[in-house]
Design a protein around this motif. Structure first.
Motif, PDB file in Angstrom:
ATOM      1  N   ARG A 117       0.816  -1.218   0.000  1.00 35.92           N
ATOM      2  CA  ARG A 117       0.000   0.000   0.000  1.00 35.92           C
ATOM      3  C   ARG A 117       0.849   1.267   0.000  1.00 35.92           C
ATOM      4  NH1 ARG A 117      -4.110  -0.944   4.925  1.00 35.92           N
ATOM      5  NH2 ARG A 117      -4.843   1.129   4.286  1.00 35.92           N
ATOM      6  N   ILE A 118       2.118   1.164   0.400  1.00 31.56           N
ATOM      7  CA  ILE A 118       2.964   2.358   0.459  1.00 31.56           C
ATOM      8  C   ILE A 118       3.962   2.427  -0.702  1.00 31.56           C
ATOM      9  CG2 ILE A 118       2.770   2.424   2.963  1.00 31.56           C
ATOM     10  CD1 ILE A 118       5.689   1.407   3.115  1.00 31.56           C
ATOM     11  N   PHE A 119       3.898   1.462  -1.630  1.00 30.79           N
ATOM     12  CA  PHE A 119       4.878   1.413  -2.714  1.00 30.79           C
ATOM     13  C   PHE A 119       4.499   2.337  -3.866  1.00 30.79           C
ATOM     14  CE2 PHE A 119       6.208  -3.274  -1.822  1.00 30.79           C
ATOM     15  CZ  PHE A 119       6.885  -2.852  -0.697  1.00 30.79           C
ATOM     16  N   PRO A 120       5.498   3.017  -4.460  1.00 31.20           N
ATOM     17  CA  PRO A 120       5.255   3.683  -5.741  1.00 31.20           C
ATOM     18  C   PRO A 120       5.191   2.615  -6.842  1.00 31.20           C
ATOM     19  CG  PRO A 120       7.550   3.914  -5.096  1.00 31.20           C
ATOM     20  CD  PRO A 120       6.850   3.245  -3.941  1.00 31.20           C
ATOM     21  N   LYS A 121       4.777   2.998  -8.013  1.00 32.23           N
ATOM     22  CA  LYS A 121       4.666   2.031  -9.112  1.00 32.23           C
ATOM     23  C   LYS A 121       6.042   1.488  -9.502  1.00 32.23           C
ATOM     24  CE  LYS A 121       0.454   3.875 -11.239  1.00 32.23           C
ATOM     25  NZ  LYS A 121      -0.159   4.452 -12.478  1.00 32.23           N
ATOM     26  N   GLY A 122       6.058   0.220  -9.869  1.00 31.83           N
ATOM     27  CA  GLY A 122       7.271  -0.363 -10.429  1.00 31.83           C
ATOM     28  C   GLY A 122       8.204  -1.016  -9.438  1.00 31.83           C
ATOM     29  N   ILE A 123       7.801  -1.150  -8.175  1.00 34.45           N
ATOM     30  CA  ILE A 123       8.649  -1.831  -7.211  1.00 34.45           C
ATOM     31  C   ILE A 123       7.842  -2.882  -6.451  1.00 34.45           C
ATOM     32  CG2 ILE A 123      10.192   0.152  -6.911  1.00 34.45           C
ATOM     33  CD1 ILE A 123       8.882   0.535  -4.161  1.00 34.45           C
ATOM     34  N   SER A 124       8.575  -3.781  -5.807  1.00 29.54           N
ATOM     35  CA  SER A 124       7.947  -4.844  -5.028  1.00 29.54           C
ATOM     36  C   SER A 124       8.859  -5.182  -3.854  1.00 29.54           C
ATOM     37  CB  SER A 124       7.718  -6.083  -5.908  1.00 29.54           C
ATOM     38  OG  SER A 124       8.954  -6.550  -6.438  1.00 29.54           O
ATOM     39  N   ALA A 125       8.416  -6.092  -3.017  1.00 32.19           N
ATOM     40  CA  ALA A 125       9.195  -6.483  -1.840  1.00 32.19           C
ATOM     41  C   ALA A 125       9.452  -7.976  -1.842  1.00 32.19           C
ATOM     42  CB  ALA A 125       8.451  -6.093  -0.564  1.00 32.19           C
ATOM     43  N   VAL A 126      10.646  -8.342  -1.402  1.00 26.28           N
ATOM     44  CA  VAL A 126      10.977  -9.745  -1.163  1.00 26.28           C
ATOM     45  C   VAL A 126      11.214  -9.897   0.336  1.00 26.28           C
ATOM     46  CG1 VAL A 126      12.570 -11.651  -1.596  1.00 26.28           C
ATOM     47  CG2 VAL A 126      11.983 -10.049  -3.443  1.00 26.28           C
ATOM     48  N   ILE A 127      10.394 -10.707   0.976  1.00 27.64           N
ATOM     49  CA  ILE A 127      10.473 -10.922   2.416  1.00 27.64           C
ATOM     50  C   ILE A 127      11.175 -12.249   2.700  1.00 27.64           C
ATOM     51  CG2 ILE A 127       9.157 -11.189   4.548  1.00 27.64           C
ATOM     52  CD1 ILE A 127       8.949  -8.399   3.350  1.00 27.64           C
ATOM     53  N   LYS A 128      12.156 -12.200   3.598  1.00 34.56           N
ATOM     54  CA  LYS A 128      12.880 -13.418   3.991  1.00 34.56           C
ATOM     55  C   LYS A 128      12.097 -14.105   5.105  1.00 34.56           C
ATOM     56  CE  LYS A 128      17.138 -10.848   3.122  1.00 34.56           C
ATOM     57  NZ  LYS A 128      18.337 -10.245   3.766  1.00 34.56           N
ATOM     58  N   LYS A 129      11.567 -15.282   4.797  1.00 35.47           N
ATOM     59  CA  LYS A 129      10.629 -15.963   5.691  1.00 35.47           C
ATOM     60  C   LYS A 129      11.191 -16.269   7.083  1.00 35.47           C
ATOM     61  CE  LYS A 129       9.693 -19.151   2.609  1.00 35.47           C
ATOM     62  NZ  LYS A 129       9.104 -20.342   1.952  1.00 35.47           N
ATOM     63  N   ASP A 130      12.452 -16.579   7.187  1.00 32.13           N
ATOM     64  CA  ASP A 130      13.025 -16.992   8.474  1.00 32.13           C
ATOM     65  C   ASP A 130      13.872 -15.904   9.125  1.00 32.13           C
ATOM     66  OD1 ASP A 130      11.891 -19.569   8.202  1.00 32.13           O
ATOM     67  OD2 ASP A 130      13.555 -20.169   6.886  1.00 32.13           O
ATOM     68  N   SER A 131      13.576 -14.645   8.830  1.00 32.49           N
ATOM     69  CA  SER A 131      14.426 -13.557   9.318  1.00 32.49           C
ATOM     70  C   SER A 131      13.960 -12.955  10.643  1.00 32.49           C
ATOM     71  CB  SER A 131      14.520 -12.455   8.252  1.00 32.49           C
ATOM     72  OG  SER A 131      13.227 -11.993   7.891  1.00 32.49           O
ATOM     73  N   TRP A 132      12.877 -13.484  11.206  1.00 31.52           N
ATOM     74  CA  TRP A 132      12.421 -13.025  12.527  1.00 31.52           C
ATOM     75  C   TRP A 132      11.745 -14.191  13.243  1.00 31.52           C
ATOM     76  CZ3 TRP A 132       9.557 -12.096   8.127  1.00 31.52           C
ATOM     77  CH2 TRP A 132       8.213 -12.448   8.158  1.00 31.52           C
ATOM     78  N   PRO A 133      11.699 -14.162  14.563  1.00 30.49           N
ATOM     79  CA  PRO A 133      11.035 -15.233  15.314  1.00 30.49           C
ATOM     80  C   PRO A 133       9.514 -15.079  15.281  1.00 30.49           C
ATOM     81  CG  PRO A 133      11.950 -13.615  16.833  1.00 30.49           C
ATOM     82  CD  PRO A 133      12.392 -13.200  15.458  1.00 30.49           C
ATOM     83  N   VAL A 134       8.830 -16.110  14.842  1.00 31.30           N
ATOM     84  CA  VAL A 134       7.369 -16.094  14.803  1.00 31.30           C
ATOM     85  C   VAL A 134       6.839 -16.583  16.151  1.00 31.30           C
ATOM     86  CG1 VAL A 134       5.315 -17.048  13.687  1.00 31.30           C
ATOM     87  CG2 VAL A 134       7.343 -16.500  12.309  1.00 31.30           C
ATOM     88  N   PRO A 135       6.039 -15.776  16.848  1.00 32.00           N
ATOM     89  CA  PRO A 135       5.523 -16.164  18.167  1.00 32.00           C
ATOM     90  C   PRO A 135       4.723 -17.477  18.120  1.00 32.00           C
ATOM     91  CG  PRO A 135       5.191 -13.818  17.804  1.00 32.00           C
ATOM     92  CD  PRO A 135       5.645 -14.393  16.489  1.00 32.00           C
ATOM     93  N   PRO A 136       4.753 -18.231  19.220  1.00 26.60           N
ATOM     94  CA  PRO A 136       4.097 -19.554  19.263  1.00 26.60           C
ATOM     95  C   PRO A 136       2.615 -19.546  18.920  1.00 26.60           C
ATOM     96  CG  PRO A 136       5.534 -19.265  21.164  1.00 26.60           C
ATOM     97  CD  PRO A 136       5.490 -17.937  20.458  1.00 26.60           C
ATOM     98  N   ILE A 137       1.893 -18.457  19.214  1.00 29.70           N
ATOM     99  CA  ILE A 137       0.454 -18.433  18.949  1.00 29.70           C
ATOM    100  C   ILE A 137       0.156 -18.681  17.479  1.00 29.70           C
ATOM    101  CG2 ILE A 137       0.457 -15.906  18.716  1.00 29.70           C
ATOM    102  CD1 ILE A 137      -2.436 -18.120  20.037  1.00 29.70           C
ATOM    103  N   PHE A 138       1.005 -18.202  16.583  1.00 30.86           N
ATOM    104  CA  PHE A 138       0.754 -18.376  15.156  1.00 30.86           C
ATOM    105  C   PHE A 138       0.986 -19.821  14.725  1.00 30.86           C
ATOM    106  CE2 PHE A 138       1.982 -13.878  15.676  1.00 30.86           C
ATOM    107  CZ  PHE A 138       0.809 -13.290  15.237  1.00 30.86           C
ATOM    108  N   HIS A 139       2.028 -20.460  15.275  1.00 29.48           N
ATOM    109  CA  HIS A 139       2.266 -21.873  14.980  1.00 29.48           C
ATOM    110  C   HIS A 139       1.086 -22.710  15.467  1.00 29.48           C
ATOM    111  CE1 HIS A 139       6.320 -21.063  13.688  1.00 29.48           C
ATOM    112  NE2 HIS A 139       6.653 -20.534  14.863  1.00 29.48           N
ATOM    113  N   LEU A 140       0.540 -22.346  16.612  1.00 31.00           N
ATOM    114  CA  LEU A 140      -0.568 -23.092  17.204  1.00 31.00           C
ATOM    115  C   LEU A 140      -1.836 -22.971  16.356  1.00 31.00           C
ATOM    116  CD1 LEU A 140      -0.824 -24.809  19.782  1.00 31.00           C
ATOM    117  CD2 LEU A 140      -1.739 -22.797  20.942  1.00 31.00           C
ATOM    118  N   ILE A 141      -2.121 -21.772  15.892  1.00 31.19           N
ATOM    119  CA  ILE A 141      -3.296 -21.559  15.034  1.00 31.19           C
ATOM    120  C   ILE A 141      -3.166 -22.362  13.749  1.00 31.19           C
ATOM    121  CG2 ILE A 141      -4.543 -19.849  13.645  1.00 31.19           C
ATOM    122  CD1 ILE A 141      -3.704 -17.780  15.825  1.00 31.19           C
TER     123      ILE A 141
END
Length: 343
Positions: free
Chosen positions: A259-283
């Motif tokens: 929603r904040i990007f200008p035209k012509g760009i995108s993002a690549v997110i590194k999946k394992d670059s932060w700790p995911v809290p246990p509640i999400f694994h549980l869900i």
């Protein structure tokens, strides 16, 4: 024929007056020096310090807490959802670089119970103090027959200000910029319809049941208040070149970051670059929820994103740590492509 009164019809004005007397001292503790009216006036007045801004632009936002309120009803704990209400509004206006100035709330219920409602407002004042804004007014609606017994709804409205030349719009984001993710405090205030379906509909888990994976009862985890990121921005704004910011709410990183990007760009997110809290694994495990659905519904442990030049990541993370915010380099900006991809 017996006489009929407003009270007999279900609306007790004296209880409303008692409620105002309970919350007024709490609200006054949030007042900035610019507030020039007291609680209870027909309108709230706030004097903008014109000398502080060259070209002041007002920034507004409104939001609610959604079905997270159902957890408050189930646990009969009402002092945290007010924090959520403030957070959902001020984090949104913060993305433009705005300083939150004041906040108003709307509290609606079938039958007003002043002490319970005061607990909600107590949370709102805690959130306002965290955000540095004033709770200057609101509306309490008692509507007999409209809500189930003991239930209520909330809405909030925040106003902030930013100098026109300092508005953060995302327009200067370019290839090579770094994406900094600030840790969330759990679910925050989104995805609770799915959460309730998993835990209470499918698994029949008790709200007060201790869950070993969480280290707490389910209710305690689900009522963790939404993190407010105003102090994080204040710590960074004069020391790092902030190009864009996104509040990660419903839609997750996938839906909110573009929603904040200008035209012509995108993002690549590194999946394992932060700790995911246990509640999400549980869900995910208990509901058999697909990865893409998890990412489109929940924040997955990242509540707020700041885009900065890659060369300033070390400085930014150090500043945020000193300010009390855990943060991570979670991705990069790429040229072309669409939206957000995960690698």
């Amino acid at each position: 024929m017996n006489t009929l009164t407003y009270k007999k019809a279900g609306v007790d004005i004296s209880e409303g007056d008692r409620f105002v007397s309970l919350i007024s001292p709490m609200a006054k503790k949030t007042f900035r020096r610019e507030v020039i009216t007291d609680i209870g006036s027909f309108s709230a007045l706030f004097k903008v310090d014109a000398k502080k801004y060259k070209k002041p632009v007002l920034v507004s936002g409104t939001d609610g807490v959604g079905t997270k309120l159902k957890i408050a009803f189930m646990t009969d704990r009402h002092d945290t959802v007010g924090i959520d209400l403030v957070a959902m509004c001020v984090n949104d206006i913060l993305t433009s670089g705005a300083e939150p100035l004041f906040f108003l709330d709307y509290f609606a219920t079938g039958r007003l119970k002043p002490e319970k409602a005061a607990e909600v407002v107590k949370g709102i004042t805690v959130g306002c103090r965290q955000a540095g804004c004033s709770l200057i007014g609101g509306e309490t609606a008692e509507m007999p027959g409209f809500y189930s017994e003991g239930e209520y709804d909330l809405a909030g409205f925040a106003v902030g200000v930013v100098d026109r030349d300092k508005i953060i719009s995302g327009s200067k984001i370019k290839k090579g910029d770094a994406i900094i993710g600030l840790a969330s405090n759990g679910l925050h205030s989104n995805g609770y319809s799915l959460v309730r379906k998993v835990f209470f509909g499918i698994k029949k888990t008790g709200v007060n049941q201790h869950v070993p994976e969480l280290g707490s009862s389910l209710g305690e985890e689900l009522l963790r208040p939404t993190r407010i990121y105003v102090k994080a921005f204040n710590a960074l704004k004069d020391k790092v070149r902030i190009k864009g910011m996104a509040h990660i709410t419903g839609g997750g990183i996938t839906g909110n970051l573009p929603r904040i990007f200008p035209k012509g760009i995108s993002a690549v997110i590194k999946k394992d670059s932060w700790p995911v809290p246990p509640i999400f694994h549980l869900i995910k495990k208990m509901g058999n929820v697909p990865d893409d659905e998890m990412r489109m519904t929940f924040n997955m442990g990242i509540g707020y994103i700041i885009v900065i030049p890659e060369t300033e990541t070390g400085k930014a993370i150090s500043i945020l740590k000193k300010a009390g915010y855990a943060s991570f380099v979670i991705g990069t900006i790429e040229k072309g492509g669409r939206g957000t991809t995960y690698a």
